[in-house]
Design an enzyme around this catalytic site. Structure first.
Site, PDB file in Angstrom:
ATOM      1  N   GLU A 181      29.504  25.033  43.521  1.00 39.78           N
ATOM      2  CA  GLU A 181      28.509  26.099  43.487  1.00 39.78           C
ATOM      3  C   GLU A 181      28.384  26.707  42.100  1.00 39.78           C
ATOM      4  OE1 GLU A 181      32.414  28.140  44.175  1.00 39.78           O
ATOM      5  OE2 GLU A 181      31.541  26.238  44.735  1.00 39.78           O
ATOM      6  N   ASP A 232      28.145  31.253  39.270  1.00 42.23           N
ATOM      7  CA  ASP A 232      28.450  30.604  40.527  1.00 42.23           C
ATOM      8  C   ASP A 232      28.236  31.568  41.677  1.00 42.23           C
ATOM      9  OD1 ASP A 232      30.846  32.010  40.916  1.00 42.23           O
ATOM     10  OD2 ASP A 232      32.130  30.311  40.542  1.00 42.23           O
ATOM     11  N   ILE A 233      28.127  30.980  42.852  1.00 44.46           N
ATOM     12  CA  ILE A 233      27.842  31.733  44.073  1.00 44.46           C
ATOM     13  C   ILE A 233      29.160  32.311  44.573  1.00 44.46           C
ATOM     14  CG2 ILE A 233      26.947  31.584  46.426  1.00 44.46           C
ATOM     15  CD1 ILE A 233      25.322  29.094  45.373  1.00 44.46           C
TER      16      ILE A 233
END
Length: 131
Positions: free
Chosen positions: A51, A5-6
């Protein structure tokens, strides 16, 4: 499976707006899909929410993932995007694992990958945890 994930994505949305966040997500998908296409068409990318993304690497053991996972990781962590005259840098954190004969249920595998991602995030972010 690789789960990533970001890092600090909420900060991107809060600072630059949701359209910028959407552009980051689009660029992430484009870059990861390009890396996948250059390596193995059997690999599949899924957005699992917000995300967070999963990359399924069928028939790969943990050692074999070490060819493509770092490619994806490095491509994303050196990406950055330009949006409305501003440059947005971002990083990703990654968890990786392989299915085990000890897994009683597919959720055991998924949980292990998720725990590896969590380990990356709680130990400084922008890293890969594979076990």
């Amino acid at each position: 499976m690789m789960m990533f994930d970001i890092d600090h994505f909420k900060h991107i949305n809060d600072t630059y707006g949701h359209l910028a966040g959407d552009k980051v997500l689009q660029q992430v998908v484009d870059v990861v899909q390009t890396v996948i296409n250059e390596n193995d068409s059997r690999i599949e990318l899924y957005r699992t929410g917000g995300e967070e993304f999963n990359v399924l690497l069928p028939s790969y053991d943990l050692d074999e993932t070490q060819k493509i996972v770092p490619q994806i990781f490095n491509a994303l962590n050196h990406l950055g995007i330009d949006f409305n005259g501003q440059h947005i840098d971002f990083t990703v954190s990654v968890g990786v694992s392989e299915m085990s004969k000890k897994d009683d249920d597919p959720n055991d595998f998924y949980k292990r990958v998720d725990e590896n991602l969590y380990h990356s995030k709680t130990n400084g972010r922008m890293q890969i945890t594979a076990r």
